[in-house]
Every structure is written in structure tokens, then in C-alpha cells.
Design a protein around this motif. Structure first.
Motif, PDB file in Angstrom:
ATOM      1  N   VAL A 213      31.322  28.986  57.372  1.00  0.00           N
ATOM      2  CA  VAL A 213      31.720  29.490  56.810  1.00  0.00           C
ATOM      3  C   VAL A 213      31.621  31.477  56.063  1.00  0.00           C
ATOM      4  N   ARG A 214      32.613  31.987  55.760  1.00  0.00           N
ATOM      5  CA  ARG A 214      32.361  33.425  55.349  1.00  0.00           C
ATOM      6  C   ARG A 214      32.547  33.292  54.235  1.00  0.00           C
ATOM      7  N   THR A 215      31.787  34.457  53.628  1.00  0.00           N
ATOM      8  CA  THR A 215      31.224  34.961  52.226  1.00  0.00           C
ATOM      9  C   THR A 215      32.029  35.728  51.859  1.00  0.00           C
ATOM     10  N   TYR A 216      31.451  36.585  50.968  1.00  0.00           N
ATOM     11  CA  TYR A 216      31.896  37.615  50.784  1.00  0.00           C
ATOM     12  C   TYR A 216      30.883  38.446  49.776  1.00  0.00           C
ATOM     13  N   ASP A 225      41.801  41.557  56.068  1.00  0.00           N
ATOM     14  CA  ASP A 225      41.198  39.879  56.392  1.00  0.00           C
ATOM     15  C   ASP A 225      41.579  39.029  55.079  1.00  0.00           C
ATOM     16  N   ALA A 226      40.602  39.430  54.637  1.00  0.00           N
ATOM     17  CA  ALA A 226      39.781  38.078  53.268  1.00  0.00           C
ATOM     18  C   ALA A 226      40.749  38.314  52.806  1.00  0.00           C
ATOM     19  N   PHE A 227      42.129  39.019  52.245  1.00  0.00           N
ATOM     20  CA  PHE A 227      43.953  38.682  51.434  1.00  0.00           C
ATOM     21  C   PHE A 227      44.585  37.753  52.553  1.00  0.00           C
ATOM     22  N   ARG A 228      45.355  36.895  51.931  1.00  0.00           N
ATOM     23  CA  ARG A 228      46.755  36.962  52.554  1.00  0.00           C
ATOM     24  C   ARG A 228      46.935  37.958  51.643  1.00  0.00           C
ATOM     25  N   HIS A 229      47.958  38.471  53.496  1.00  0.00           N
ATOM     26  CA  HIS A 229      49.502  39.840  52.369  1.00  0.00           C
ATOM     27  C   HIS A 229      50.105  39.797  53.167  1.00  0.00           C
ATOM     28  N   ASP A 230      50.757  40.511  53.289  1.00  0.00           N
ATOM     29  CA  ASP A 230      52.543  41.251  54.235  1.00  0.00           C
ATOM     30  C   ASP A 230      52.655  42.018  55.040  1.00  0.00           C
ATOM     31  N   GLY A 231      51.601  42.643  54.692  1.00  0.00           N
ATOM     32  CA  GLY A 231      51.159  44.691  54.808  1.00  0.00           C
ATOM     33  C   GLY A 231      50.942  45.673  53.656  1.00  0.00           C
ATOM     34  N   LYS A 232      52.035  44.589  52.667  1.00  0.00           N
ATOM     35  CA  LYS A 232      52.188  45.868  51.442  1.00  0.00           C
ATOM     36  C   LYS A 232      50.747  45.489  50.421  1.00  0.00           C
ATOM     37  N   MET A 233      49.797  46.248  50.405  1.00  0.00           N
ATOM     38  CA  MET A 233      48.674  46.088  49.477  1.00  0.00           C
ATOM     39  C   MET A 233      47.921  47.259  50.118  1.00  0.00           C
ATOM     40  N   THR A 234      47.060  47.644  49.054  1.00  0.00           N
ATOM     41  CA  THR A 234      45.846  48.780  48.862  1.00  0.00           C
ATOM     42  C   THR A 234      44.803  48.431  50.343  1.00  0.00           C
ATOM     43  N   LYS A 235      44.611  49.275  50.943  1.00  0.00           N
ATOM     44  CA  LYS A 235      43.709  48.958  52.080  1.00  0.00           C
ATOM     45  C   LYS A 235      42.868  48.807  52.254  1.00  0.00           C
ATOM     46  N   GLU A 267      39.315  42.125  43.342  1.00  0.00           N
ATOM     47  CA  GLU A 267      37.890  42.586  42.986  1.00  0.00           C
ATOM     48  C   GLU A 267      37.642  43.616  41.879  1.00  0.00           C
ATOM     49  N   TRP A 268      38.310  43.763  41.120  1.00  0.00           N
ATOM     50  CA  TRP A 268      38.200  44.037  39.868  1.00  0.00           C
ATOM     51  C   TRP A 268      37.226  43.249  39.256  1.00  0.00           C
ATOM     52  N   LEU A 269      37.856  41.545  39.089  1.00  0.00           N
ATOM     53  CA  LEU A 269      37.191  40.886  38.856  1.00  0.00           C
ATOM     54  C   LEU A 269      35.850  39.947  39.322  1.00  0.00           C
ATOM     55  N   ARG A 270      35.377  40.631  40.819  1.00  0.00           N
ATOM     56  CA  ARG A 270      34.185  39.744  41.277  1.00  0.00           C
ATOM     57  C   ARG A 270      33.817  40.957  40.635  1.00  0.00           C
ATOM     58  N   ALA A 271      33.560  42.168  40.799  1.00  0.00           N
ATOM     59  CA  ALA A 271      32.609  43.373  40.217  1.00  0.00           C
ATOM     60  C   ALA A 271      32.728  43.332  38.863  1.00  0.00           C
ATOM     61  N   ALA A 272      33.413  42.710  38.181  1.00  0.00           N
ATOM     62  CA  ALA A 272      33.058  42.502  36.253  1.00  0.00           C
ATOM     63  C   ALA A 272      33.358  41.665  35.911  1.00  0.00           C
ATOM     64  N   PRO A 273      31.347  40.709  35.736  1.00  0.00           N
ATOM     65  CA  PRO A 273      31.675  39.488  34.964  1.00  0.00           C
ATOM     66  C   PRO A 273      31.712  39.754  33.595  1.00  0.00           C
ATOM     67  N   ARG A 296      40.802  32.040  45.952  1.00  0.00           N
ATOM     68  CA  ARG A 296      39.506  31.985  47.121  1.00  0.00           C
ATOM     69  C   ARG A 296      38.864  32.285  46.962  1.00  0.00           C
ATOM     70  N   LEU A 297      38.906  33.738  45.818  1.00  0.00           N
ATOM     71  CA  LEU A 297      37.900  35.084  46.257  1.00  0.00           C
ATOM     72  C   LEU A 297      37.741  35.569  44.469  1.00  0.00           C
ATOM     73  N   ALA A 298      38.018  34.961  43.769  1.00  0.00           N
ATOM     74  CA  ALA A 298      38.010  35.146  42.401  1.00  0.00           C
ATOM     75  C   ALA A 298      38.205  34.109  41.744  1.00  0.00           C
ATOM     76  N   PRO A 299      37.936  33.356  40.791  1.00  0.00           N
ATOM     77  CA  PRO A 299      38.684  31.634  40.936  1.00  0.00           C
ATOM     78  C   PRO A 299      38.799  32.257  39.424  1.00  0.00           C
ATOM     79  N   SER A 300      38.470  32.690  38.378  1.00  0.00           N
ATOM     80  CA  SER A 300      38.643  33.465  37.037  1.00  0.00           C
ATOM     81  C   SER A 300      39.086  34.241  36.089  1.00  0.00           C
TER      82      SER A 300
END
Length: 404
Positions: A213-216, A225-235, A267-273, A296-300
């Protein structure tokens, strides 16, 4: 200032376990605030007025203020400073107006029973909060102590752990800590089989991720590739740069304007409790991606806004940080920067010449830091390797010093 309100913590043994000081304060009280369960503990002959918490809870503030100056008590469970009313009372009253008389907290008792060191454990609550609010804390080997909502919480948590690949985690369910009915049981999430769990329980969670299982990491810059995207994303590289300039801080709010797949918000939510983010995105399919990535990555902490800026920004709560990544247009910056709190940070990225021209003009007027970033990756060229450059991106960030 002499406190007129005393916040008294009660252990599972009830009022008989109060300290002499706490028992004296309760006996002298003219008004007693608390939940229905706590107020029911009072002897029938106690002369105090009984005031149950209102719903919503914040409406009780008027009752508290009306009691100002009279001997009063708030009854709470365990240590009122651990996910109890003490923090809220600090927003209603001056610090010198109330004093806290704690009982041992459920966290202290649970750590003692499990032989865990509290300084190495993350103490959290899902009482009155969704289970999703603690899932960002999961990592292999982590230990968490959780205040449960009720007897169903351990099984619900076990099911969510299995969904996220943490089925090997062990849940220690500790019921009625410190009381005559105290009981401790444990089970692995993947085969959770504890039944008839008491409503008053605390969970000790030992996190174990399943093989493969992949963790982050919570450090910004997750792989694309951690995100589902259509190519329009901040890399990844530009995202890490943007988050560094946005400076995520606990409890603060981000506007992610033109959010795409929501990678900046996540990523903001993951970094800022305790942080919050509003992802503003007009495309329905991308809003679905944002919701999936956040689950999947920042549920709250994420809110998704259907609309196109600047019109969609009207009426939103003032942000502490703003990211403009979905294409700059005339009128967008004034609306975003005007709403930004003093001391807030704004970051904008431009790829097209038209958007870059807007950034150059804004930099000339407002200052800030302007960068042009070009990233090249090594890719196969026949039997060899060569550098393949991506489109350059203009990055601008600025801190709001005062009123715009």
C-alpha cells in the motif's frame, strides 16, 4: 481577578471522586452548566440552577455571560482542557474569570494503561467530529489516542482503516477508564470483532500499513501520479514552490482559485493541521476529481465551490492565502487580493504570454518576488538520454502588508 466560574472535570467514578476543592466549589455554586448526563449527577437537593448546554453549543454563551459575577460551575468529563469546554470559554470570558479543576484525562489514563508515552502519541477526538478528521494522521508506526463519539466508533474506524490500506492496525478499546466498569480489549482492524462497546470509550490506535500500500509524506511536493487529474494541474516541482510561498499554517484558510484537480488544496491541508481550503473550480468533471483526491489524501477541511472567479469569490470567508493557478484574467487579482487578510500570502502562476503580461504589470505596481521557472527532465533519446524541457512558468508571490 478572582474567578467566579469553575470548570470541574469529572472522572468515570462520578462526583464522589471530586477533589475537596472541586467538591467545595460545586457545593457553593448558584448555577451549574453541563450536559444532561452531568447535570443528572447532582443531588436532588442541590439548590443550584441547572443549565443544560444549548444546541448549537455556541448559543450557551449568552447564558454564561448572564451568570457573570455569581458563583457558577461548569461540569465536564475528565480534563476540560482536552477537547472540552475550556477552550471555548476562553473565547467568551476573560482568562481571569474562570478556573479549571481537571480530573485525569482519558488520554492520560489510556496512556497509563497501554504503557505509552504521551509525548510520542497524537491525541485526537472524533467526538462531535467526523472520523475523516483524523485520517490524515495515519502513517505506518504512528500511535494515536482517540476520544470516541459512541460505542459504534471503533468498528467504523476499523472499516475506514481497511479501506485505506491500514487493515493491519491494532485498535485498543478502553471503556469507562478510571471507573468500576473499566475494561480494555483489542482487535486488528482487518478482523475487528469487538461487540457491545460502551458509549464512553477511548481508542488507542497502533497504525500498521498493509504490504504494497502506497503512503505519502505530508511534506508538499507529492508525485503527480498521487492525484487523479486530466493533465491540467500544478506539477510537482511548481507545486512545492507554490506551497513554500503560501506558507501553510495551522487553522488558516486557503482559496485555491481555478483549482483543477485540487492538488494545491490537498497539499495545503496535509501540511497545515486544522487548516481549511476552498477549491474554486467551474468544470464539473474537475470538481469530481477534487473530491476524489481529497477523500484519499486530505479527508477533512476542504470545501468545493462551483463557479468561475472573480464572481465566485463573492461572499466567501476572507482567506489567509490565495493561489491563482487557473489562468489570470483582468479583474481577478483585485478581487482576490482585496479579500486577503493583512499578512496573507498570494501566489500566482502564469504559463501564457497574456497571463505573464498581467503578472509583470502587477509586480511593477505591488512588488513581491517574481521568478521564471523552467524544469527539464531526463528522457530517452534513442539509446541515450536527453533533457526535455517543460513550458516555463512565471511564479509571483506577495505578502499583503495592510489594507489594499
Amino acid at each position: 481577578m478572582t474567578p467566579w466560574l469553575h470548570v470541574i472535570g469529572i472522572g468515570d467514578g462520578g462526583l464522589d471522586t471530586l477533589s475537596p476543592d472541586a467538591a467545595h466549589r460545586l457545593a457553593q455554586a448558584e448555577i451549574v452548566f453541563g450536559g444532561t448526563r452531568h447535570l443528572a449527577m447532582l443531588a436532588a437537593h442541590h439548590p443550584a440552577e441547572r443549565r443544560a448546554w444549548r444546541s448549537p453549543f455556541a448559543d450557551t454563551a449568552a447564558d454564561i455571560l448572564a451568570a457573570r459575577g455569581r458563583p457558577a460551575v461548569v461540569l465536564a468529563t475528565g480534563d476540560p482542557s482536552w477537547f472540552g469546554p475550556a477552550r471555548w470559554l476562553g473565547t467568551v470570558l476573560d482568562a481571569g474569570e474562570f478556573a479549571v479543576l481537571p480530573a485525569p484525562s482519558a488520554f492520560s489514563l489510556a496512556a497509563a494503561r497501554l504503557g505509552w508515552s504521551l509525548e510520542e502519541v497524537r491525541c485526537l477526538s472524533v467526538h462531535g467530529r467526523p472520523i475523516e478528521s483524523v485520517l490524515a494522521e495515519l502513517s505506518d508506526g504512528a500511535r494515536l489516542l482517540l476520544l470516541s463519539e459512541d460505542g459504534s466508533t471503533p468498528a467504523l474506524l476499523a472499516a475506514r482503516l481497511c479501506e485505506l490500506g491500514f487493515g493491519r492496525s491494532r485498535l485498543h478499546v478502553l471503556e469507562h477508564l478510571g471507573g468500576s466498569g473499566e475494561r480494555a480489549r483489542s482487535s486488528v482492524a482487518g478482523t475487528f470483532d469487538l461487540d457491545e462497546v460502551a458509549a464512553l470509550n477511548t481508542i488507542g490506535l497502533e497504525c500498521r500499513v498493509e504490504e504494497g500500500v502506497r503512503t505519502y509524506s505530508r511534506v508538499p511536493g507529492l508525485a503527480d501520479d498521487a492525484f487523479r487529474h486530466d493533465g491540467k494541474m500544478t506539477k510537482r516541482t511548481l507545486r512545492a514552490l507554490a506551497l513554500a510561498a503560501l506558507e501553510p499554517m495551522p487553522g488558516q484558510l486557503l482559496w485555491d482559485v481555478g483549482a483543477g484537480c485540487g492538488s494545491i488544496s490537498v497539499e495545503w491541508l496535509r501540511a497545515a493541521p486544522g487548516g481549511r481550503a476552498l477549491a474554486i473550480e467551474p468544470v464539473e468533471a474537475r470538481r469530481a476529481m477534487i473530491a476524489e483526491n481529497a477523500a484519499r489524501l486530505a479527508p477533512s477541511g476542504l470545501g468545493i465551490v462551483d463557479g468561475r472567479a472573480p464572481a465566485a469569490l463573492e461572499g466567501l470567508p476572507a482567506p489567509d492565502a490565495v493561489f491563482l493557478g487557473g489562468g489570470l484574467t483582468d479583474g481577478l487579482f483585485p478581487a482576490a487580493f482585496g479579500s486577503l487578510k493583512p499578512g496573507g500570502r498570494l501566489v500566482a502562476h502564469a504559463v501564457t504570454l497574456e497571463s505573464e503580461a498581467i503578472l509583470l504589470a502587477l509586480h511593477e505596481v505591488h512588488g513581491g518576488e517574481l521568478l521564471r521557472v523552467s524544469v527539464a527532465t531526463a528522457e530517452p533519446v534513442g539509446p541515450y538520454r536527453g533533457w526535455r524541457a517543460s513550458m516555463p512558468v512565471t511564479h509571483w508571490h506577495i505578502t499583503k502588508q495592510g489594507a489594499s
